[in-house]
Scaffold this active site. Structure first.
Site, PDB file in Angstrom:
ATOM      1  N   THR A 270      -6.784   5.491  -0.101  1.00 45.78           N
ATOM      2  CA  THR A 270      -7.173   6.192  -1.332  1.00 45.78           C
ATOM      3  C   THR A 270      -6.477   7.559  -1.295  1.00 45.78           C
ATOM      4  O   THR A 270      -6.256   8.112  -0.201  1.00 45.78           O
ATOM      5  CB  THR A 270      -8.701   6.424  -1.448  1.00 45.78           C
ATOM      6  OG1 THR A 270      -9.110   7.308  -0.428  1.00 45.78           O
ATOM      7  CG2 THR A 270      -9.484   5.132  -1.398  1.00 45.78           C
ATOM      8  N   GLN A 336     -20.819   1.076   2.999  1.00 48.06           N
ATOM      9  CA  GLN A 336     -20.302   2.278   2.315  1.00 48.06           C
ATOM     10  C   GLN A 336     -18.815   2.484   2.640  1.00 48.06           C
ATOM     11  O   GLN A 336     -18.022   2.805   1.749  1.00 48.06           O
ATOM     12  CB  GLN A 336     -21.123   3.503   2.755  1.00 48.06           C
ATOM     13  CG  GLN A 336     -20.988   4.693   1.846  1.00 48.06           C
ATOM     14  CD  GLN A 336     -21.559   4.429   0.454  1.00 48.06           C
ATOM     15  OE1 GLN A 336     -22.413   3.567   0.286  1.00 48.06           O
ATOM     16  NE2 GLN A 336     -21.057   5.129  -0.527  1.00 48.06           N
ATOM     17  N   VAL A 337     -18.458   2.288   3.887  1.00 44.15           N
ATOM     18  CA  VAL A 337     -17.050   2.450   4.292  1.00 44.15           C
ATOM     19  C   VAL A 337     -16.166   1.483   3.495  1.00 44.15           C
ATOM     20  O   VAL A 337     -15.058   1.820   3.094  1.00 44.15           O
ATOM     21  CB  VAL A 337     -16.895   2.204   5.822  1.00 44.15           C
ATOM     22  CG1 VAL A 337     -15.428   2.065   6.212  1.00 44.15           C
ATOM     23  CG2 VAL A 337     -17.569   3.316   6.624  1.00 44.15           C
ATOM     24  N   GLY A 340     -16.716  -0.901  -2.813  1.00 40.00           N
ATOM     25  CA  GLY A 340     -17.094  -2.077  -3.621  1.00 40.00           C
ATOM     26  C   GLY A 340     -16.894  -3.376  -2.871  1.00 40.00           C
ATOM     27  O   GLY A 340     -17.706  -4.309  -2.983  1.00 40.00           O
ATOM     28  N   GLU A 363     -41.187  -9.474  15.471  1.00 40.84           N
ATOM     29  CA  GLU A 363     -41.683  -9.018  16.789  1.00 40.84           C
ATOM     30  C   GLU A 363     -42.289  -7.614  16.732  1.00 40.84           C
ATOM     31  O   GLU A 363     -42.119  -6.805  17.640  1.00 40.84           O
ATOM     32  CB  GLU A 363     -40.580  -9.115  17.841  1.00 40.84           C
ATOM     33  CG  GLU A 363     -40.262 -10.567  18.122  1.00 40.84           C
ATOM     34  CD  GLU A 363     -39.556 -10.795  19.431  1.00 40.84           C
ATOM     35  OE1 GLU A 363     -39.869 -10.099  20.408  1.00 40.84           O
ATOM     36  OE2 GLU A 363     -38.714 -11.698  19.463  1.00 40.84           O
TER      37      GLU A 363
HETATM   38  C1  LIG Z   1     -37.310 -14.280   9.584  1.00 42.58           C
HETATM   39  C2  LIG Z   1     -38.578 -14.075  10.358  1.00 42.58           C
HETATM   40  C3  LIG Z   1     -38.741 -14.723  11.576  1.00 42.58           C
HETATM   41  C4  LIG Z   1     -39.943 -14.583  12.266  1.00 42.58           C
HETATM   42  N1  LIG Z   1     -40.138 -15.317  13.429  1.00 42.58           N
HETATM   43  C5  LIG Z   1     -41.383 -15.366  13.967  1.00 42.58           C
HETATM   44  C6  LIG Z   1     -41.674 -16.274  15.025  1.00 42.58           C
HETATM   45  O1  LIG Z   1     -40.811 -17.020  15.510  1.00 42.58           O
HETATM   46  N2  LIG Z   1     -42.957 -16.327  15.502  1.00 42.58           N
HETATM   47  C7  LIG Z   1     -43.943 -15.536  15.001  1.00 42.58           C
HETATM   48  O2  LIG Z   1     -45.067 -15.631  15.468  1.00 42.58           O
HETATM   49  N3  LIG Z   1     -43.704 -14.647  13.996  1.00 42.58           N
HETATM   50  C8  LIG Z   1     -42.443 -14.557  13.463  1.00 42.58           C
HETATM   51  N4  LIG Z   1     -42.182 -13.686  12.423  1.00 42.58           N
HETATM   52  C9  LIG Z   1     -43.292 -12.905  11.861  1.00 42.58           C
HETATM   53  C10 LIG Z   1     -43.136 -11.408  12.056  1.00 42.58           C
HETATM   54  O3  LIG Z   1     -43.394 -11.051  13.384  1.00 42.58           O
HETATM   55  C11 LIG Z   1     -44.092 -10.730  11.036  1.00 42.58           C
HETATM   56  O4  LIG Z   1     -43.533 -10.922   9.742  1.00 42.58           O
HETATM   57  C12 LIG Z   1     -44.261  -9.258  11.327  1.00 42.58           C
HETATM   58  O5  LIG Z   1     -44.989  -9.066  12.508  1.00 42.58           O
HETATM   59  C13 LIG Z   1     -44.960  -8.519  10.172  1.00 42.58           C
HETATM   60  O6  LIG Z   1     -46.106  -9.179   9.758  1.00 42.58           O
HETATM   61  P1  LIG Z   1     -46.363  -9.436   8.188  1.00 42.58           P
HETATM   62  O7  LIG Z   1     -45.122 -10.077   7.665  1.00 42.58           O
HETATM   63  O8  LIG Z   1     -47.624 -10.185   8.058  1.00 42.58           O
HETATM   64  O9  LIG Z   1     -46.483  -8.019   7.550  1.00 42.58           O
HETATM   65  P2  LIG Z   1     -47.828  -7.144   7.440  1.00 42.58           P
HETATM   66  O10 LIG Z   1     -48.518  -7.153   8.753  1.00 42.58           O
HETATM   67  O11 LIG Z   1     -48.571  -7.593   6.254  1.00 42.58           O
HETATM   68  O12 LIG Z   1     -47.227  -5.691   7.177  1.00 42.58           O
HETATM   69  C14 LIG Z   1     -46.786  -5.278   5.874  1.00 42.58           C
HETATM   70  C15 LIG Z   1     -46.347  -3.819   5.980  1.00 42.58           C
HETATM   71  O13 LIG Z   1     -47.434  -3.001   6.364  1.00 42.58           O
HETATM   72  C16 LIG Z   1     -47.095  -2.270   7.538  1.00 42.58           C
HETATM   73  N5  LIG Z   1     -48.304  -2.119   8.346  1.00 42.58           N
HETATM   74  C17 LIG Z   1     -49.143  -3.105   8.752  1.00 42.58           C
HETATM   75  N6  LIG Z   1     -50.171  -2.583   9.437  1.00 42.58           N
HETATM   76  C18 LIG Z   1     -49.955  -1.246   9.496  1.00 42.58           C
HETATM   77  C19 LIG Z   1     -50.653  -0.156  10.073  1.00 42.58           C
HETATM   78  N7  LIG Z   1     -51.790  -0.315  10.780  1.00 42.58           N
HETATM   79  N8  LIG Z   1     -50.142   1.101   9.912  1.00 42.58           N
HETATM   80  C20 LIG Z   1     -49.003   1.286   9.220  1.00 42.58           C
HETATM   81  N9  LIG Z   1     -48.289   0.293   8.650  1.00 42.58           N
HETATM   82  C21 LIG Z   1     -48.758  -0.951   8.788  1.00 42.58           C
HETATM   83  C22 LIG Z   1     -46.015  -3.070   8.225  1.00 42.58           C
HETATM   84  O14 LIG Z   1     -45.224  -2.287   9.084  1.00 42.58           O
HETATM   85  C23 LIG Z   1     -45.254  -3.592   7.021  1.00 42.58           C
HETATM   86  O15 LIG Z   1     -44.364  -2.588   6.577  1.00 42.58           O
HETATM   87  C24 LIG Z   1     -40.960 -13.756  11.756  1.00 42.58           C
HETATM   88  C25 LIG Z   1     -40.766 -13.065  10.550  1.00 42.58           C
HETATM   89  C26 LIG Z   1     -39.606 -13.228   9.848  1.00 42.58           C
HETATM   90  C27 LIG Z   1     -39.452 -12.513   8.520  1.00 42.58           C
END
Ligand SMILES: Cc1cc2nc3c(=O)[nH]c(=O)nc-3n(C[C@H](O)[C@H](O)[C@H](O)COP(=O)(O)OP(=O)(O)OC[C@H]3O[C@@H](n4cnc5c(N)ncnc54)[C@H](O)[C@@H]3O)c2cc1C
Length: 382
Positions: A270, A336-337, A340, A363
């Protein structure tokens, strides 16, 4: 003492994983991401070359590598594709409850299944109404004659559609929260076990994520891991030991974002010069290097502590939270780097950004890690 020297054996594994990522993962990662399908031939090849289940002890047919070795391999695989790395590393997550609480017969039987043939195990903790709050899980375990009956629904289960067995957690009584939680291990083909909906995800799309449903599943005592009621402690120890692996994957994602950004910034011009000559671009790349070095140190220390038998929950939580946040920042900067073009599927950086987001969620979310770290600090005696 924490020693950063890398052994010849570690170098050999890292080189093998790097070669595997370059030759087997990167060429197909975009295609499987688009289709949202598991590249089973890639996983089978990873098993054949010894890149799966590396940390399982030799006594159960594994390579007996350390957590640190496994993390260094995870970094290389995630450089290729974080979805592939997640699905490969998920076998370690699923095996941990067995390693932590299984008796010798259970370990020989179930861990032997993972090392004897190409197979997946899934870790069933989360539920539709219980993710961050593990103690709120509702999957029930009821006494029945000399065994148990399992009922409930698990959500977000990585590799669930392909797993030949599951480790997981159920409660004897939801009102007792963490005190009633009990760990189990069950085969996929037990009557009453079925696979539910498959998630259509933002990122890590080639990693299979499904519901796993238990309806009147009859378990024997051989399916229970540890003592009834010990499950919450087993789940927490599992996370302490698995989170360094997430941080290691973040290191791979960040290094890939940095390499792609360096290469592109040298050729894209650029205002008559390569964008690499603009200080604003240089700073983003410099910050990727800073992030990579920090994350690598963090995961190495966290993994080293696991290998030394040092149980320090906050080290794993700091490594996981910091690495996930930095992976998100660096991949957003990489887009960003690229300007588009970064926002299109013509280049791999948009996929890196989508893949990185999951690191802040599974996790234990980034918020939960901060709660763990703060609790640890604030519970210190004055
Ligand atoms: C692609 C994918 C793969 C996964 N693989 C596995 C697996 O193999 N095995 C398994 O068991 N699980 C798995 N998970 C589940 C994953 O560990 C959970 O989605 C995660 O722990 C968050 O739980 P939740 O989705 O119910 O969100 P929620 O617990 O509903 O949280 C929603 C939001 O609220 C926030 N929050 C919750 N409580 C608090 C608090 N006390 N203070 C402040 N903020 C809070 C959270 O940080 C988040 O931003 C997977 C998830 C995904 C998306």
């Amino acid at each position: 003492m924490f020693d950063l020297r890398v052994s010849e054996e570690q170098t050999a594994f890292v080189e093998a994983a790097r070669k595997f990522a370059a030759e087997r993962i990167i060429p197909v990662a975009g295609e499987y991401d688009e289709r949202g399908e598991m590249p089973l031939d890639v996983f089978r090849a990873a098993f054949d070359v010894g890149l799966m289940n590396v940390e399982l002890p030799e006594a159960y047919g594994g390579l007996g590598l350390h957590t640190l070795d496994g993390c260094m391999i995870a970094e290389e695989l995630a450089y290729g594709c974080a979805g592939v790395a997640t699905s490969i590393m998920c076998n370690h997550l699923g095996a941990l409850p067995l390693l932590i609480a299984g008796d010798e017969t259970q370990k020989q039987h179930w861990l032997g299944k993972l090392t004897g043939e190409f197979a997946f195990v899934s870790y069933c903790c989360s539920e539709p109404e219980a993710g961050s709050d593990v103690a709120a899980l509702r999957t029930r375990l009821r006494r029945d004659a000399d065994g148990w009956i399992l009922d409930g629904q698990k959500r977000w289960i990585t590799n669930g559609g392909y797993a030949s067995f599951f480790t997981g957690f159920a409660t004897l009584d939801p009102s007792t929260r963490h005190k009633g939680i009990t760990a189990f291990v069950i085969p996929r083909d037990l009557p009453g076990v079925s696979i539910g909906r498959k998630e259509n995800k933002l990122g890590q799309r080639c990693s299979n994520t499904v519901d796993v449903i238990f309806e009147d599943v009859r378990l024997g005592p051989e399916h229970i891991l540890g003592e009834p009621g010990q499950g919450f402690a087993i789940a927490m120890e599992t996370f302490d030991k698995s989170r360094p692996m997430i941080a290691a994957q973040c290191a791979g994602i960040i290094r890939r974002a940095m390499d792609e950004s360096i290469e592109y910034s040298r050729v894209r011009k650029t205002f008559g010069v390569p964008i690499a000559q603009h200080q604003a671009i240089q700073f983003m790349i410099a910050e990727m290097a800073m992030a990579y070095e920090s994350v690598r140190l963090l995961y190495m220390k966290a993994a080293w502590e696991v290998d030394q038998g040092i149980r320090r929950t906050s080290t794993s939580a700091i490594a996981k939270a910091m690495s996930a946040d930095l992976a998100m920042k660096c991949t957003t900067d990489a887009v960003q780097v690229f300007g588009g073009y970064g926002y299109t599927k013509e280049y791999p950086v948009e996929k890196l950004m989508r893949d990185a987001k999951l690191m802040q969620i599974y996790e234990g979310t980034s918020q939960i890690q901060r709660m763990v770290i703060a609790k640890n600090l604030l519970s210190r005696s004055a």
